[in-house]
Design a protein around this motif. Structure first.
Motif, PDB file in Angstrom:
ATOM      1  N   ILE A  13       2.771  71.484  13.372  1.00 48.88           N
ATOM      2  CA  ILE A  13       1.557  70.799  13.815  1.00 48.88           C
ATOM      3  C   ILE A  13       1.762  69.962  12.614  1.00 48.88           C
ATOM      4  O   ILE A  13       1.777  69.969  11.611  1.00 48.88           O
ATOM      5  N   PHE A  14       1.563  68.373  13.136  1.00 48.72           N
ATOM      6  CA  PHE A  14       1.293  67.275  12.178  1.00 48.72           C
ATOM      7  C   PHE A  14      -0.049  66.890  12.103  1.00 48.72           C
ATOM      8  O   PHE A  14      -0.815  67.168  13.059  1.00 48.72           O
ATOM      9  N   ILE A  15      -0.511  66.443  11.089  1.00 44.49           N
ATOM     10  CA  ILE A  15      -1.763  65.991  10.941  1.00 44.49           C
ATOM     11  C   ILE A  15      -2.065  64.562  10.380  1.00 44.49           C
ATOM     12  O   ILE A  15      -1.664  64.410   9.029  1.00 44.49           O
ATOM     13  N   HIS A  16      -2.404  63.394  10.871  1.00 44.11           N
ATOM     14  CA  HIS A  16      -2.882  62.239  10.360  1.00 44.11           C
ATOM     15  C   HIS A  16      -4.321  62.111  10.291  1.00 44.11           C
ATOM     16  O   HIS A  16      -5.214  62.367  11.341  1.00 44.11           O
ATOM     17  N   TRP A  17      -4.877  62.100   8.916  1.00 43.80           N
ATOM     18  CA  TRP A  17      -6.142  62.244   8.623  1.00 43.80           C
ATOM     19  C   TRP A  17      -6.360  61.296   7.409  1.00 43.80           C
ATOM     20  O   TRP A  17      -5.765  61.526   6.388  1.00 43.80           O
ATOM     21  N   ASN A  68      -1.872  56.585  22.151  1.00 37.14           N
ATOM     22  CA  ASN A  68      -2.059  55.414  21.488  1.00 37.14           C
ATOM     23  C   ASN A  68      -2.344  55.399  20.110  1.00 37.14           C
ATOM     24  O   ASN A  68      -2.334  54.484  19.381  1.00 37.14           O
ATOM     25  N   SER A  69      -2.617  56.525  19.541  1.00 41.90           N
ATOM     26  CA  SER A  69      -2.729  56.607  18.091  1.00 41.90           C
ATOM     27  C   SER A  69      -2.334  57.993  17.380  1.00 41.90           C
ATOM     28  O   SER A  69      -2.163  58.929  18.264  1.00 41.90           O
ATOM     29  N   TRP A  70      -2.126  58.039  16.054  1.00 46.74           N
ATOM     30  CA  TRP A  70      -1.862  59.244  15.447  1.00 46.74           C
ATOM     31  C   TRP A  70      -3.263  59.655  14.811  1.00 46.74           C
ATOM     32  O   TRP A  70      -3.434  60.954  14.910  1.00 46.74           O
ATOM     33  N   GLY A  71      -3.862  58.826  14.411  1.00 51.88           N
ATOM     34  CA  GLY A  71      -5.373  59.364  13.757  1.00 51.88           C
ATOM     35  C   GLY A  71      -6.355  59.332  14.906  1.00 51.88           C
ATOM     36  O   GLY A  71      -6.190  58.756  15.882  1.00 51.88           O
ATOM     37  N   TYR A  72      -7.689  59.853  14.617  1.00 55.07           N
ATOM     38  CA  TYR A  72      -8.714  59.762  15.382  1.00 55.07           C
ATOM     39  C   TYR A  72      -9.169  58.281  15.748  1.00 55.07           C
ATOM     40  O   TYR A  72      -9.312  57.486  15.031  1.00 55.07           O
ATOM     41  N   VAL A  73      -9.314  58.057  17.233  1.00 53.29           N
ATOM     42  CA  VAL A  73      -9.880  56.908  17.532  1.00 53.29           C
ATOM     43  C   VAL A  73     -10.943  57.288  18.785  1.00 53.29           C
ATOM     44  O   VAL A  73     -10.554  58.322  19.454  1.00 53.29           O
ATOM     45  N   VAL A 109      -2.215  66.039  15.540  1.00 53.64           N
ATOM     46  CA  VAL A 109      -3.695  66.006  15.831  1.00 53.64           C
ATOM     47  C   VAL A 109      -4.028  64.958  14.776  1.00 53.64           C
ATOM     48  O   VAL A 109      -3.666  64.883  13.792  1.00 53.64           O
ATOM     49  N   GLY A 110      -5.262  64.405  15.201  1.00 53.65           N
ATOM     50  CA  GLY A 110      -6.120  63.641  14.794  1.00 53.65           C
ATOM     51  C   GLY A 110      -7.313  63.832  14.392  1.00 53.65           C
ATOM     52  O   GLY A 110      -8.392  63.748  15.335  1.00 53.65           O
ATOM     53  N   PRO A 111      -8.008  64.596  13.511  1.00 52.43           N
ATOM     54  CA  PRO A 111      -9.156  64.939  13.161  1.00 52.43           C
ATOM     55  C   PRO A 111     -10.132  63.635  12.964  1.00 52.43           C
ATOM     56  O   PRO A 111      -9.818  62.590  12.514  1.00 52.43           O
ATOM     57  N   ARG A 112     -11.435  63.914  13.333  1.00 55.34           N
ATOM     58  CA  ARG A 112     -12.445  62.838  12.760  1.00 55.34           C
ATOM     59  C   ARG A 112     -12.841  62.746  11.561  1.00 55.34           C
ATOM     60  O   ARG A 112     -12.628  63.801  10.712  1.00 55.34           O
ATOM     61  N   ALA A 113     -13.577  61.852  11.091  1.00 54.91           N
ATOM     62  CA  ALA A 113     -13.814  61.564   9.586  1.00 54.91           C
ATOM     63  C   ALA A 113     -14.691  62.736   8.985  1.00 54.91           C
ATOM     64  O   ALA A 113     -14.532  62.756   7.863  1.00 54.91           O
ATOM     65  N   ASP A 114     -15.431  63.523   9.713  1.00 55.09           N
ATOM     66  CA  ASP A 114     -16.305  64.511   9.322  1.00 55.09           C
ATOM     67  C   ASP A 114     -15.397  65.745   9.071  1.00 55.09           C
ATOM     68  O   ASP A 114     -15.946  66.790   8.658  1.00 55.09           O
ATOM     69  N   GLY A 115     -14.280  66.054   9.526  1.00 58.06           N
ATOM     70  CA  GLY A 115     -13.249  66.978   9.432  1.00 58.06           C
ATOM     71  C   GLY A 115     -13.273  67.929  10.480  1.00 58.06           C
ATOM     72  O   GLY A 115     -12.718  69.187  10.466  1.00 58.06           O
ATOM     73  N   THR A 116     -13.673  67.243  11.676  1.00 55.76           N
ATOM     74  CA  THR A 116     -13.928  68.152  13.115  1.00 55.76           C
ATOM     75  C   THR A 116     -12.538  67.692  13.810  1.00 55.76           C
ATOM     76  O   THR A 116     -12.177  66.575  13.920  1.00 55.76           O
ATOM     77  N   ILE A 117     -11.857  68.451  14.433  1.00 53.11           N
ATOM     78  CA  ILE A 117     -10.749  68.319  15.456  1.00 53.11           C
ATOM     79  C   ILE A 117     -11.437  68.142  16.898  1.00 53.11           C
ATOM     80  O   ILE A 117     -12.178  69.036  17.006  1.00 53.11           O
ATOM     81  N   PRO A 118     -10.985  67.269  17.543  1.00 53.85           N
ATOM     82  CA  PRO A 118     -11.984  66.869  18.630  1.00 53.85           C
ATOM     83  C   PRO A 118     -11.770  68.188  19.547  1.00 53.85           C
ATOM     84  O   PRO A 118     -10.599  68.615  19.632  1.00 53.85           O
ATOM     85  N   GLU A 119     -12.534  68.320  20.541  1.00 54.30           N
ATOM     86  CA  GLU A 119     -12.556  69.506  21.200  1.00 54.30           C
ATOM     87  C   GLU A 119     -11.359  69.388  22.507  1.00 54.30           C
ATOM     88  O   GLU A 119     -10.625  70.359  22.880  1.00 54.30           O
ATOM     89  N   ASP A 120     -11.120  68.073  22.909  1.00 53.74           N
ATOM     90  CA  ASP A 120     -10.115  68.137  23.838  1.00 53.74           C
ATOM     91  C   ASP A 120      -8.712  68.383  23.124  1.00 53.74           C
ATOM     92  O   ASP A 120      -7.711  69.032  23.552  1.00 53.74           O
TER      93      ASP A 120
END
Length: 518
Positions: free
Chosen positions: A65-69, A339-344, A373-384
């Motif tokens: 797992i890669f994480i862009h945050w 289309n992105s590595w970070g959360y959009v 995976v690209g987590p949200r700014a609050d630190g949660t990983i999107p449900e999908d």
């Protein structure tokens, strides 16, 4: 000599721990004998090529797992390259300074409309908004384990210049600002606690050319030079010695204080400006691995030329696959998002089915998949994204024996569907795989034939296993079973194909694995 024998013994023990069940006992014995004569790496390619060997444990793991945050998850717009594109007010150009379009970038227009003038509100001003208030490393690592991942590679240092660890080399780091937590350190501690291999990625080399410098932007303010880089307004200015020293100090800080088993580098390290630093880096890190009693891995893209000589690092291919088997280990890095590595907020996601197919195809060619995976700014990983990971994990729980610790076979597969290979090739239009698209892996006396779709008539003909096939003339098939099913299969081997029937009702929604005992 006594010191070197001690180092050899420590390293041998670590190999046995990390191999997670080596495929070949004779390989262990061979490695053991080599360890008795291991030498420290010198900062030149001759020494590194002579002494380096791809660690077997990496090739065994297959899935990470890669994480862009980072602060770019605050605007959550466009892509993780928001920090670069927000300053492109008159033209958009690539990392290689090739023009893409004239006129203001859409991200620039969005930023100015939403946040105001870029002299008053620049990228730095997102950092206090990046609070990570719901970040739970235990929750993340538990999810990754359920997904079937064996290693995790968080981004430690992205192009934006904001370090996600408690860096001693820059004040612009997550322990000092924003979350005010050592994000990387917490993930490493929890990951190792739960038995995962931990790596880190550095994209910082590109920070030199990442930001556009104009008087009406905050990027020219000397106060922020160690975030936006000390580069001037000239787009083609060569990387300065000052900045290369900054890059080196940040990288050594990361290595020394977190001891990553994997160190992943992005494309810009491959440019000529960093030529002298590449063997220096490899020697430093590999020697540190010996000091720690670990076999460690560098992932690099070797983009556009052989920046690291063949066999001195493990080749990584961004958003693309190879057309056939590569005998040396390699890795694809790609993201759940298209289309992105970070959360959009406007992400278009890949399906679990397509990602399982990618994993199978890559492993059949001797590769690993590093899925982002690209987590949200609050630190949660999107449900999908969580749902996608869990579905992959369910598939691996049933079919993992065809993936983990497996090896490539005489041919990677067969079938009518062809894909374009190479760097960034996944963006090309893809056809869906069919049941006739089959991939092979092997483990001991088991050969796995993996159908990438379900055959409608519950039977399949495998041409590569026909009695006259060049790949299978000498094999003797004892039994066949469908993993995850109790169907009573029958099979007949003709000159043209291995004909398997009686597959029964469809089991699972993704690739289907025939375990063939030889």
């Amino acid at each position: 000599m006594i010191l070197m024998r001690r180092v050899s013994t420590i390293l041998l023990v670590s190999i046995l721990l990390f191999s997670c069940g080596s495929k070949k006992e004779d390989a262990k014995k061979d490695m053991a004998s080599k360890m008795d004569s291991v030498a420290l790496f010198e900062p030149n390619w001759e020494s590194i090529k002579k002494n380096y060997k791809d660690p077997e444990w990496f090739n065994d793991q297959k899935f990470g797992i890669f994480i862009h945050w980072g602060p770019y998850s605050v605007p959550a717009h466009g892509s993780e390259w928001y920090p670069r594109r927000m300053y492109m007010d008159s033209a958009t150009f690539t990392a290689q300074l090739k023009p893409q379009q004239d006129g203001p970038n859409e991200t620039y227009l969005h930023h100015k409309k939403t946040y105001g003038n870029l002299k008053d509100f620049g990228y730095k001003d997102f950092i206090p908004m990046f609070k990570a208030e719901k970040f739970d490393p235990k929750e993340w690592i538990s999810l990754f384990k359920k997904a079937g991942a064996k290693y995790v590679v968080p981004v430690a240092d992205h192009h934006d210049g904001f370090a996600m660890f408690a860096s001693k080399a820059t004040k612009w780091n997550a322990a000092n600002m924003g979350p005010k937590r050592d994000v990387l350190g917490e993930l490493f501690a929890e990951g190792r606690k739960q038995g995962l291999i931990m790596g880190a990625s550095s994209h910082y080399a590109f920070n030199w050319s990442y930001y556009n410098k104009k008087d009406h932007f905050d990027t020219v303010d000397p106060e922020y030079a160690d975030l936006y880089s000390p580069k001037g307004k000239d787009l083609k200015e060569p990387v300065s010695e000052e900045f290369k020293k900054m890059w080196w100090d940040r990288t050594v800080d990361l290595i020394d204080n977190y001891q990553p088993e994997i160190l992943w580098f992005d494309f810009y390290l491959d440019i000529p400006d960093y030529e002298e630093y590449r063997p220096k880096l490899a020697a430093y890190y590999y020697n540190k691995g010996i000091e720690w009693g670990k076999e460690v891995v560098i992932n690099d893209k070797n983009l556009f030329h052989e920046a690291f000589p063949e066999g001195t690092v493990i080749y990584d291919l961004e958003r693309g696959k190879l057309p056939g088997i590569r005998k040396l280990p390699w890795q694809t890095d790609t993201s759940i998002g298209k289309n992105s590595w970070g959360y959009v907020t406007n992400e278009e996601a890949k399906t679990p089915n397509s990602l399982v197919d990618d994993l199978v195809d890559i492993v059949s060619k001797n590769g690993n998949l590093l899925l982002n995976v690209g987590p949200r700014a609050d630190g949660t990983i999107p449900e999908d994204q969580q749902e996608t990971l869990l579905k992959i994990g369910d598939w691996l729980a049933t079919n993992g024996e065809a993936i983990y610790n497996s090896e490539y076979w005489k041919t990677f597969g067969e079938g009518p569907t062809e894909e374009e290979g190479g760097y960034m090739s996944e963006h090309a239009k893809k056809k869906d795989f069919t049941a006739q698209d089959i991939r092979f892996t092997t483990n001991g006396n088991k050969l796995y034939a993996i159908m990438l779709d379900w055959p409608k008539d519950a039977k399949i003909n495998i041409k590569s296993l026909g009695a006259t096939s060049e790949h299978a003339k000498d094999i003797d098939i004892k039994s066949i079973r469908l993993l995850g099913s109790d169907a009573n299969l029958t099979f007949e081997r003709t000159d043209a194909a291995l004909e398997v029937s009686g597959l029964g009702a469809k089991t699972g929604n993704f690739a289907h694995v025939l375990e063939i005992t030889l």
